[in-house]
Scaffold this active site. Structure first.
Site, mmCIF file in Angstrom:
data_model
loop_
_atom_site.group_PDB
_atom_site.id
_atom_site.type_symbol
_atom_site.label_atom_id
_atom_site.label_comp_id
_atom_site.label_asym_id
_atom_site.label_seq_id
_atom_site.Cartn_x
_atom_site.Cartn_y
_atom_site.Cartn_z
ATOM 1 N N HIS A 96 -6.154 -10.127 -3.194
ATOM 2 C CA HIS A 96 -5.133 -9.236 -2.632
ATOM 3 C C HIS A 96 -4.685 -8.238 -3.713
ATOM 4 O O HIS A 96 -4.563 -8.598 -4.889
ATOM 5 C CB HIS A 96 -3.942 -10.060 -2.132
ATOM 6 N N GLU A 145 -7.862 -3.598 2.987
ATOM 7 C CA GLU A 145 -6.431 -3.304 2.911
ATOM 8 C C GLU A 145 -6.184 -2.145 1.939
ATOM 9 O O GLU A 145 -5.997 -2.366 0.736
ATOM 10 C CB GLU A 145 -5.669 -4.530 2.407
HETATM 11 P P1 PGA Z 1 1.895 -5.427 5.337
HETATM 12 O O1 PGA Z 1 1.041 -6.301 4.304
HETATM 13 O O2 PGA Z 1 1.473 -5.858 6.712
HETATM 14 O O3 PGA Z 1 3.319 -5.749 5.021
HETATM 15 O O4 PGA Z 1 1.534 -4.002 5.096
HETATM 16 C C1 PGA Z 1 -0.285 -6.621 4.545
HETATM 17 C C2 PGA Z 1 -0.839 -7.384 3.384
HETATM 18 O O5 PGA Z 1 -0.478 -7.071 2.247
HETATM 19 O O6 PGA Z 1 -1.634 -8.319 3.567
#
Ligand code: PGA
Length: 223
Positions: A96, A145
């Site tokens: 992440h 992401e």
């Molecule tokens: P968010 O985070 O939905 O708050 O944008 C997603 C993530 O970091 O997995």
């Protein structure tokens, strides 16, 4: 029928009590459907209690952890190894961007973490920030992401997420499942779930509220 993953990443939120309160609302209201994989990823402290409640109540959901040690068990103060996590979780989020930015989870470290997870049969949900993020060997579940979209209320477009999914599948094989994450909520989730090349979503902030999360998950069941 393809799998649809709805993954809640609570990050460093929720006390054990708050976690169990959430579960009490979400668990009984989730439909069991083979191809819809609902996963909740609590912080390490709440993991054990959440897992126990999921098992005792037979809630149709999996439990995941948000990170793990790059080392196996032993003299690694402060670490949580895969050997023990496998009793509490079926899946591990690795790579992440918040881990990469704040905790030194470099491209080299995430490879080691993925190896640890795999050695204990934990399914890896590997996060990439863009098309260029290196992906370790043997990864079958990827979350795209983009950093600009995380926690900002400014999601990427479903089309752009699809393009990245296409590129990932070209690189790793068509069986690879690709999720989108970044400001997903009950209003926009369907636009991502409708993309043929996407297999679900990774949800941060919007997963914290049980009703909001149920509203997100219910849209996967209706597809
Ligand atoms: P968010 O985070 O939905 O708050 O944008 C997603 C993530 O970091 O997995």
């Amino acid at each position: 029928m393809k799998n649809i993953w709805i993954v809640a990443n609570w990050k460093a939120n929720k006390t054990i009590k708050e976690a169990l309160d959430w579960l009490e609302i979400v668990g009984p209201n989730l439909k069991g459907q083979d191809n819809v994989k609902v996963v909740v990823c609590p912080n390490f402290l709440a993991l054990s209690e959440v897992k126990q409640q999921v098992l005792v109540n037979s809630y149709p959901m999996l439990v995941g952890c948000q990170s793990l040690s790059r080392f196996s068990k032993g003299a690694y103060t402060g670490e949580v190894p895969a050997e023990y996590l496998k009793e509490l979780a079926e899946l591990a989020i690795i790579g992440h961007s918040e881990r990469r930015q704040n905790f030194g989870d470099s491209d080299e470290v995430v490879v080691l973490q993925a190896e640890q997870a795999k050695s204990q049969s934990l399914k890896v949900l590997f996060c990439i920030q863009d098309f260029a993020t290196p992906i370790p060997d043997g990864i079958k579940l990827v979350a795209f992401e983009p950093i600009f979209a995380i926690g900002t209320g400014n999601p990427d477009t479903p089309q752009s997420a699809s393009e990245v999914a296409k590129a990932v599948k070209q690189k790793l094989g068509t069986q690879t499942e690709v999720l989108y994450g970044g400001s997903v909520n009950s209003q926009n989730v369907l636009s991502f779930l409708k993309q043929e090349l996407l297999s679900g979503v990774l949800v941060g902030k919007a997963s914290l509220d049980p009703q909001e999360f149920l509203s997100i998950a219910s849209q996967a069941f209706r597809l």
